[in-house]
Design an enzyme around this catalytic site. Sequence first.
Site, PDB file in Angstrom:
ATOM      1  N   TRP A  19       0.850  -1.208   0.000  1.00 38.27           N
ATOM      2  CA  TRP A  19       0.000   0.000   0.000  1.00 38.27           C
ATOM      3  C   TRP A  19       0.887   1.260   0.000  1.00 38.27           C
ATOM      4  O   TRP A  19       0.747   2.147  -0.839  1.00 38.27           O
ATOM      5  CB  TRP A  19      -0.932  -0.023   1.220  1.00 38.27           C
ATOM      6  CG  TRP A  19      -1.886   1.138   1.297  1.00 38.27           C
ATOM      7  CD1 TRP A  19      -2.119   2.083   0.324  1.00 38.27           C
ATOM      8  CD2 TRP A  19      -2.748   1.462   2.390  1.00 38.27           C
ATOM      9  NE1 TRP A  19      -3.085   2.978   0.762  1.00 38.27           N
ATOM     10  CE2 TRP A  19      -3.479   2.623   2.020  1.00 38.27           C
ATOM     11  CE3 TRP A  19      -2.980   0.898   3.644  1.00 38.27           C
ATOM     12  CZ2 TRP A  19      -4.418   3.216   2.865  1.00 38.27           C
ATOM     13  CZ3 TRP A  19      -3.922   1.495   4.484  1.00 38.27           C
ATOM     14  CH2 TRP A  19      -4.622   2.636   4.105  1.00 38.27           C
TER      15      TRP A  19
ATOM     16  N   TYR B 150      -4.256   1.347  -4.508  1.00 35.55           N
ATOM     17  CA  TYR B 150      -3.015   1.841  -3.888  1.00 35.55           C
ATOM     18  C   TYR B 150      -2.261   2.699  -4.908  1.00 35.55           C
ATOM     19  O   TYR B 150      -1.497   2.188  -5.732  1.00 35.55           O
ATOM     20  CB  TYR B 150      -2.128   0.681  -3.406  1.00 35.55           C
ATOM     21  CG  TYR B 150      -2.745  -0.210  -2.344  1.00 35.55           C
ATOM     22  CD1 TYR B 150      -3.834   0.210  -1.590  1.00 35.55           C
ATOM     23  CD2 TYR B 150      -2.224  -1.468  -2.075  1.00 35.55           C
ATOM     24  CE1 TYR B 150      -4.402  -0.602  -0.622  1.00 35.55           C
ATOM     25  CE2 TYR B 150      -2.784  -2.291  -1.100  1.00 35.55           C
ATOM     26  CZ  TYR B 150      -3.875  -1.850  -0.387  1.00 35.55           C
ATOM     27  OH  TYR B 150      -4.427  -2.673   0.568  1.00 35.55           O
TER      28      TYR B 150
ATOM     29  N   TYR C 181      -3.786  -7.789   7.840  1.00 38.04           N
ATOM     30  CA  TYR C 181      -3.216  -6.504   7.372  1.00 38.04           C
ATOM     31  C   TYR C 181      -2.922  -5.570   8.548  1.00 38.04           C
ATOM     32  O   TYR C 181      -3.497  -5.725   9.626  1.00 38.04           O
ATOM     33  CB  TYR C 181      -4.055  -5.868   6.271  1.00 38.04           C
ATOM     34  CG  TYR C 181      -5.377  -5.191   6.560  1.00 38.04           C
ATOM     35  CD1 TYR C 181      -5.460  -3.999   7.272  1.00 38.04           C
ATOM     36  CD2 TYR C 181      -6.557  -5.693   6.013  1.00 38.04           C
ATOM     37  CE1 TYR C 181      -6.671  -3.336   7.454  1.00 38.04           C
ATOM     38  CE2 TYR C 181      -7.780  -5.048   6.192  1.00 38.04           C
ATOM     39  CZ  TYR C 181      -7.830  -3.862   6.914  1.00 38.04           C
ATOM     40  OH  TYR C 181      -9.022  -3.213   7.088  1.00 38.04           O
TER      41      TYR C 181
ATOM     42  N   ARG D 212       0.443   0.003  11.435  1.00 36.56           N
ATOM     43  CA  ARG D 212       0.917   1.172  10.663  1.00 36.56           C
ATOM     44  C   ARG D 212       2.193   1.779  11.252  1.00 36.56           C
ATOM     45  O   ARG D 212       2.366   2.980  11.315  1.00 36.56           O
ATOM     46  CB  ARG D 212      -0.205   2.210  10.516  1.00 36.56           C
ATOM     47  CG  ARG D 212      -1.373   1.625   9.709  1.00 36.56           C
ATOM     48  CD  ARG D 212      -2.617   2.430   9.726  1.00 36.56           C
ATOM     49  NE  ARG D 212      -3.330   2.427  10.979  1.00 36.56           N
ATOM     50  CZ  ARG D 212      -3.968   1.371  11.499  1.00 36.56           C
ATOM     51  NH1 ARG D 212      -3.939   0.202  10.877  1.00 36.56           N
ATOM     52  NH2 ARG D 212      -4.596   1.462  12.643  1.00 36.56           N
TER      53      ARG D 212
HETATM   54  P1  NAP Z   1       1.872  -2.066   8.692  1.00 35.56           P
HETATM   55  O1  NAP Z   1       2.437  -3.223   7.976  1.00 35.56           O
HETATM   56  O2  NAP Z   1       1.287  -2.293  10.012  1.00 35.56           O
HETATM   57  O3  NAP Z   1       2.965  -0.902   8.832  1.00 35.56           O
HETATM   58  C1  NAP Z   1       3.690  -0.486   7.726  1.00 35.56           C
HETATM   59  C2  NAP Z   1       4.598   0.671   8.087  1.00 35.56           C
HETATM   60  O4  NAP Z   1       5.427   0.334   9.197  1.00 35.56           O
HETATM   61  C3  NAP Z   1       5.566   0.996   6.980  1.00 35.56           C
HETATM   62  O5  NAP Z   1       5.012   1.785   5.956  1.00 35.56           O
HETATM   63  C4  NAP Z   1       6.664   1.701   7.740  1.00 35.56           C
HETATM   64  O6  NAP Z   1       6.245   3.040   7.966  1.00 35.56           O
HETATM   65  C5  NAP Z   1       6.684   0.931   9.043  1.00 35.56           C
HETATM   66  N1  NAP Z   1       7.723  -0.113   9.011  1.00 35.56           N
HETATM   67  C6  NAP Z   1       7.668  -1.332   8.419  1.00 35.56           C
HETATM   68  N2  NAP Z   1       8.827  -2.007   8.599  1.00 35.56           N
HETATM   69  C7  NAP Z   1       9.620  -1.207   9.318  1.00 35.56           C
HETATM   70  C8  NAP Z   1      10.953  -1.318   9.821  1.00 35.56           C
HETATM   71  N3  NAP Z   1      11.689  -2.412   9.603  1.00 35.56           N
HETATM   72  N4  NAP Z   1      11.464  -0.292  10.521  1.00 35.56           N
HETATM   73  C9  NAP Z   1      10.741   0.816  10.735  1.00 35.56           C
HETATM   74  N5  NAP Z   1       9.479   0.998  10.276  1.00 35.56           N
HETATM   75  C10 NAP Z   1       8.935   0.003   9.574  1.00 35.56           C
HETATM   76  O7  NAP Z   1       0.734  -1.312   7.866  1.00 35.56           O
HETATM   77  P2  NAP Z   1       0.095  -1.332   6.442  1.00 35.56           P
HETATM   78  O8  NAP Z   1       1.102  -1.032   5.369  1.00 35.56           O
HETATM   79  O9  NAP Z   1      -1.117  -0.490   6.576  1.00 35.56           O
HETATM   80  O10 NAP Z   1      -0.425  -2.808   6.232  1.00 35.56           O
HETATM   81  C11 NAP Z   1       0.327  -3.772   5.552  1.00 35.56           C
HETATM   82  C12 NAP Z   1      -0.326  -4.171   4.256  1.00 35.56           C
HETATM   83  O11 NAP Z   1      -1.653  -4.671   4.481  1.00 35.56           O
HETATM   84  C13 NAP Z   1      -0.559  -3.029   3.253  1.00 35.56           C
HETATM   85  O12 NAP Z   1       0.636  -2.646   2.596  1.00 35.56           O
HETATM   86  C14 NAP Z   1      -1.590  -3.650   2.356  1.00 35.56           C
HETATM   87  O13 NAP Z   1      -0.980  -4.567   1.470  1.00 35.56           O
HETATM   88  C15 NAP Z   1      -2.478  -4.388   3.361  1.00 35.56           C
HETATM   89  N6  NAP Z   1      -3.655  -3.584   3.822  1.00 35.56           N
HETATM   90  C16 NAP Z   1      -4.895  -3.989   3.396  1.00 35.56           C
HETATM   91  C17 NAP Z   1      -6.030  -3.294   3.781  1.00 35.56           C
HETATM   92  C18 NAP Z   1      -7.380  -3.770   3.310  1.00 35.56           C
HETATM   93  O14 NAP Z   1      -8.382  -3.061   3.455  1.00 35.56           O
HETATM   94  N7  NAP Z   1      -7.469  -4.963   2.777  1.00 35.56           N
HETATM   95  C19 NAP Z   1      -5.925  -2.166   4.603  1.00 35.56           C
HETATM   96  C20 NAP Z   1      -4.657  -1.793   5.052  1.00 35.56           C
HETATM   97  C21 NAP Z   1      -3.532  -2.519   4.641  1.00 35.56           C
HETATM   98  P3  NAP Z   1       7.134   4.305   7.464  1.00 35.56           P
HETATM   99  O15 NAP Z   1       7.734   3.920   6.164  1.00 35.56           O
HETATM  100  O16 NAP Z   1       6.186   5.426   7.388  1.00 35.56           O
HETATM  101  O17 NAP Z   1       8.142   4.498   8.524  1.00 35.56           O
END
Ligand code: NAP
Length: 326
Positions: free
Chosen positions: A23, A59, A203, A208
């Site tokens: 995303w 996305y 997810y 986040r």
């Molecule tokens: P997440 O995985 O909980 O958090 C992602 C964020 O955490 C990254 O953008 C980054 O933020 C930070 N991060 C990740 N690894 C890190 C590391 N090693 N060190 C420091 N910060 C780190 O949140 P998400 O992206 O919302 O959810 C994951 C995936 O789920 C999405 O990409 C998407 O594919 C899916 N999703 C689906 C829905 C749905 O409705 N089906 C909704 C939401 C998400 P920064 O880069 O800003 O630091």
Amino acid sequence: MSQNNIHIPGLEHPVSRVALGTWAIGGWMWGGPDDDNAVRTIHRALDEGVTLIDTAPVYGFGHSEEVVGRALAEKPHKAYIATKLGLNWEDEKVFRDSRPERIRKEVEDSLRRLKVERIDIEQIHWPDPKTPIDESARELEKLHKAGKIGAIGVSNYSPEQMEIFREVAPLATIQSPYNIFEQDAGQNILPYAESHKMVMLAYGPLCRGLLTGKMTKDSKFPKSDLRSSDPKFQPEHFSHYLDAVAEISKLAEKHNKSPMVFAIRWVLDQGPTIALWGARKPEQISGIRDVFDWKLTEADKKEVDAILKRHVPHPIDPSFMAPPER
Ligand code: NAP
């Protein structure tokens, strides 16, 4: 299911229990894209053994899919792609739309952007109350039978909605919000998935970024970043969540792990799940190997519950993300 891989009905090979979520790579609601870093992130994920990549047309309004297509075309790989449909947009205003004609268009658009002949997992992104579920299910089943889709999934569906869908077409996956701070799906969705041999794609497993341990009470997000409107990140709640993260970090230290790795492991130890780790910089995905080959103890799980009781006894659900109806 093993600790590291899981079988998804309809796919030939088991997939890694950590998938890459793209995303943020699309840029929209995450402060804008950075394609070179995005491609390097996808390549790093493949090098780290990730064999599932989750994306969606919405996305970045096609951008995330295009970047995933470009990255996978540039490097030999064995990864499956999960994408979605059922959201539409006008001038970047998003609304739900799972009508059969929209489904047909989205599948063709995704195949083109992803540069593939078959979508491995096609998911309905959000339930569309204005389209009967069986109509959408019938259309997806047709595309499945035509070989354009390998497996069908849904996202943000309730067990009741899945029940209606499954009368028409088999479901392989359900995608739901699920992490230490957002546990609702553990009550009904995960047991439903388990009893119907489906896999739950969790997810937001890092909430986040909150569960990475890198945030402080001074962390700020630009207006174009969804965390600026996420209630958990507002001052009245943020410090309670950060206090909980500080205690989770101490618990993780007992295993010599980061809070981030501990949070992902927590998701994997609850049942037939895959954690969709969202990353947009290659170094963010480098901790993946640390997630494998260990488990949380029952005492760890109880301690997590106690930490939540102490700091966030009334957790906030992620419903702020739900898109409007048509
Ligand atoms: P997440 O995985 O909980 O958090 C992602 C964020 O955490 C990254 O953008 C980054 O933020 C930070 N991060 C990740 N690894 C890190 C590391 N090693 N060190 C420091 N910060 C780190 O949140 P998400 O992206 O919302 O959810 C994951 C995936 O789920 C999405 O990409 C998407 O594919 C899916 N999703 C689906 C829905 C749905 O409705 N089906 C909704 C939401 C998400 P920064 O880069 O800003 O630091």
